[in-house]
Design an enzyme around this catalytic site. Structure first.
Site, PDB file in Angstrom:
ATOM      1  N   SER A   1      35.643   4.517  43.069  1.00  0.00           N
ATOM      2  CA  SER A   1      34.705   4.684  41.954  1.00  0.00           C
ATOM      3  C   SER A   1      35.281   5.466  40.784  1.00  0.00           C
ATOM      4  CB  SER A   1      33.423   5.358  42.442  1.00  0.00           C
ATOM      5  OG  SER A   1      33.723   6.559  43.124  1.00  0.00           O
TER       6      SER A   1
ATOM      7  N   HIS B   1      31.627  -1.065  43.385  1.00  0.00           N
ATOM      8  CA  HIS B   1      32.213  -1.342  42.067  1.00  0.00           C
ATOM      9  C   HIS B   1      32.977  -2.661  42.018  1.00  0.00           C
ATOM     10  CE1 HIS B   1      31.151   2.622  40.504  1.00  0.00           C
ATOM     11  NE2 HIS B   1      31.343   3.018  41.750  1.00  0.00           N
TER      12      HIS B   1
ATOM     13  N   LYS C   1      24.788  -1.479  40.032  1.00  0.00           N
ATOM     14  CA  LYS C   1      25.915  -1.505  39.100  1.00  0.00           C
ATOM     15  C   LYS C   1      25.982  -2.882  38.420  1.00  0.00           C
ATOM     16  CE  LYS C   1      27.852   2.165  41.883  1.00  0.00           C
ATOM     17  NZ  LYS C   1      27.086   3.236  41.258  1.00  0.00           N
TER      18      LYS C   1
HETATM   19  C1  LIG Z   1      31.495   3.700  45.743  1.00  0.00           C
HETATM   20  C2  LIG Z   1      30.023   4.009  45.692  1.00  0.00           C
HETATM   21  N1  LIG Z   1      29.302   3.854  46.798  1.00  0.00           N
HETATM   22  C3  LIG Z   1      27.983   4.114  46.812  1.00  0.00           C
HETATM   23  C4  LIG Z   1      27.318   4.542  45.690  1.00  0.00           C
HETATM   24  C5  LIG Z   1      25.863   4.833  45.747  1.00  0.00           C
HETATM   25  O1  LIG Z   1      25.149   3.738  45.256  1.00  0.00           O
HETATM   26  P1  LIG Z   1      23.743   3.927  44.545  1.00  0.00           P
HETATM   27  O2  LIG Z   1      23.994   4.418  43.169  1.00  0.00           O
HETATM   28  O3  LIG Z   1      23.141   2.559  44.603  1.00  0.00           O
HETATM   29  O4  LIG Z   1      22.987   4.919  45.356  1.00  0.00           O
HETATM   30  C6  LIG Z   1      28.030   4.682  44.504  1.00  0.00           C
HETATM   31  C7  LIG Z   1      27.298   5.106  43.280  1.00  0.00           C
HETATM   32  O5  LIG Z   1      27.703   5.756  42.412  1.00  0.00           O
HETATM   33  C8  LIG Z   1      29.415   4.436  44.505  1.00  0.00           C
HETATM   34  O6  LIG Z   1      30.152   4.612  43.393  1.00  0.00           O
END
Ligand SMILES: Cc1ncc(COP(=O)(O)O)c(C=O)c1O
Length: 392
Positions: free
Chosen positions: A182, A210, A241
């Site tokens: 991320s 992502h 996203k």
């Molecule tokens: C790699 C990753 N996994 C999980 C999440 C969590 O997802 P959500 O924003 O839908 O709670 C994020 C969110 O920023 C993320 O970047």
């Protein structure tokens, strides 16, 4: 005498002293390429709505119709009163999109990760986790109370040696990784990971947050991009996203999904997603699959932006996605860089510890398929100005 909450004041001072104090910026528009902050227009370069679908008229219309039909809230957890035909339809959509037998929705990706990881493994088991995995994976590992082996970022040799050293144990093993990291935007080597999981009898779970919408011919993600869809048994993703909505999911076998429905606390004890979000996701997935030209445009923009930054001599971390991290270094310098960007009409805040390691603060620029070449060229010019002004 000290008041019981005085320690918070002291801790806040420490956070400020380290240039790590976080504040909010209130945006007066949706996630469009040009946003309004304090009445002034800025180019938005920090949204995870990679395909621009959160403001797509068709996605908004689908949400509106669902809102009219079902109302605002879902009324409860899925198992009690909050399961609608739209939940089922979106799960069927997701299973088809991710090429798996089945899928299950959560209210967020965060909840999907913490609940699923902590239910797949427990005390006495072992999780192998990339050192740059997302916080929700880290928290899932903590909640599971397993032994956690952190392997160096993308280092398959290191992971292999850790697995080797545990090869005699009968404990359950889980390898877990972001597919697109991320904060760095680089890719996990999924073919090697599937090999290692097979060789050492470990479960493999990947987080496609992502990657979805950005990678793969149909936009399904990194498992499609690497051609390993049938070899990754536990696929997590978010709808927040590129899908432009809200929610998280796990896709996998029918048995895995039945297990989650029966065991995972963040699924069982949480109010389910509202209809407007579900309908938006269904419409968005259709667009992701049927409009590859959005992805193609996004990739052209990524190339143009990186090329421009390289010409300026800025250090871009090696990324392979719509996340383009520009390394600055110390938190204070990154904050100043972001301030100059914003002063000149580009909004992308500094990313600092604990989101990234100390000394690795950065500007994490993210591109959207609804940006134009002109947006990118203006942004590059402003980055050049910030570089000169900050002496980077
Ligand atoms: C790699 C990753 N996994 C999980 C999440 C969590 O997802 P959500 O924003 O839908 O709670 C994020 C969110 O920023 C993320 O970047």
């Amino acid at each position: 005498m000290k008041e019981p909450l005085d320690w918070i004041i002291e801790e806040l001072k420490e956070i400020r002293d380290e240039n790590l104090f976080r504040t909010l910026t209130h945006i007066e528009t949706g996630q469009s390429p040009e946003i309004i902050i304090n009445g002034k227009s800025h180019i938005l370069l920090s949204s995870n709505s990679y395909l621009g679908l959160s403001v797509d008229p068709r996605v908004k219309e689908a949400a509106k119709l669902a809102l009219e039909k079902y109302g605002t809230g879902s009324g409860g957890s899925r198992l009690v009163s909050g399961s609608s035909d739209l939940h089922r339809e979106l799960e069927e959509h997701l299973a088809r999109f991710k090429n798996t037998e089945s899928a299950i929705l959560f209210s967020s990706g965060y909840l999907a990760n913490i609940g699923t990881i902590s239910s797949l493994v427990g005390e006495g088991d072992i999780v192998y986790s990339d050192e740059l995995n997302h916080a929700s994976i880290i928290d899932g590992c903590r909640l599971s109370r397993t032994g956690v082996r952190i392997y160096r970022h993308l280092d398959m040799g290191h992971l292999s040696s850790l697995l080797e050293s545990d090869s005699e144990t009968l404990a359950k093993k889980l390898i877990v990784t972001d597919t697109v990291f991320s904060m760095d935007g680089d890719l996990a080597p999924l073919p090697e990971l599937t090999e290692l999981a097979d060789n050492f009898g470990a479960m493999l779970m990947v987080d496609e947050a992502h990657a979805t919408g950005v990678l793969g011919e149909r936009g399904s993600g990194a498992t499609e991009h690497f051609g390993v869809e049938s070899r990754v048994p536990i696929v997590m993703g978010t709808l927040s996203k590129a899908t432009g909505s809200l929610g998280g999911y796990i896709a996998g076998s029918r048995e895995l999904i039945d297990f989650i429905r029966n065991r995972v606390r963040s699924y069982i004890f949480d109010t389910s997603l509202p209809a407007s979000s579900l309908a938006a996701s269904i419409a968005a997935i259709d667009i992701i699959e049927n409009e590859p030209e959005r992805r193609e445009h996004l990739w052209r923009l990524i190339k143009r932006f990186k090329g421009g930054l390289e010409t300026l001599g800025l250090e871009i971390l090696p990324s392979d996605s719509a996340v383009v991290p520009v390394l600055i270094g110390e938190a204070g310098s990154a904050v100043e860089f972001a301030r100059v960007l914003r002063e000149n009409g580009v909004f992308t805040p500094a990313v600092r510890p604990p989101s990234v390691p100390y000394g690795m603060s950065r500007i994490r620029a993210t591109l959207m398929a609804i940006h134009t070449d002109e947006h990118i060229d203006i942004a590059v010019e402003v980055f050049g100005h910030a570089k000169d002004k900050c002496g980077i």
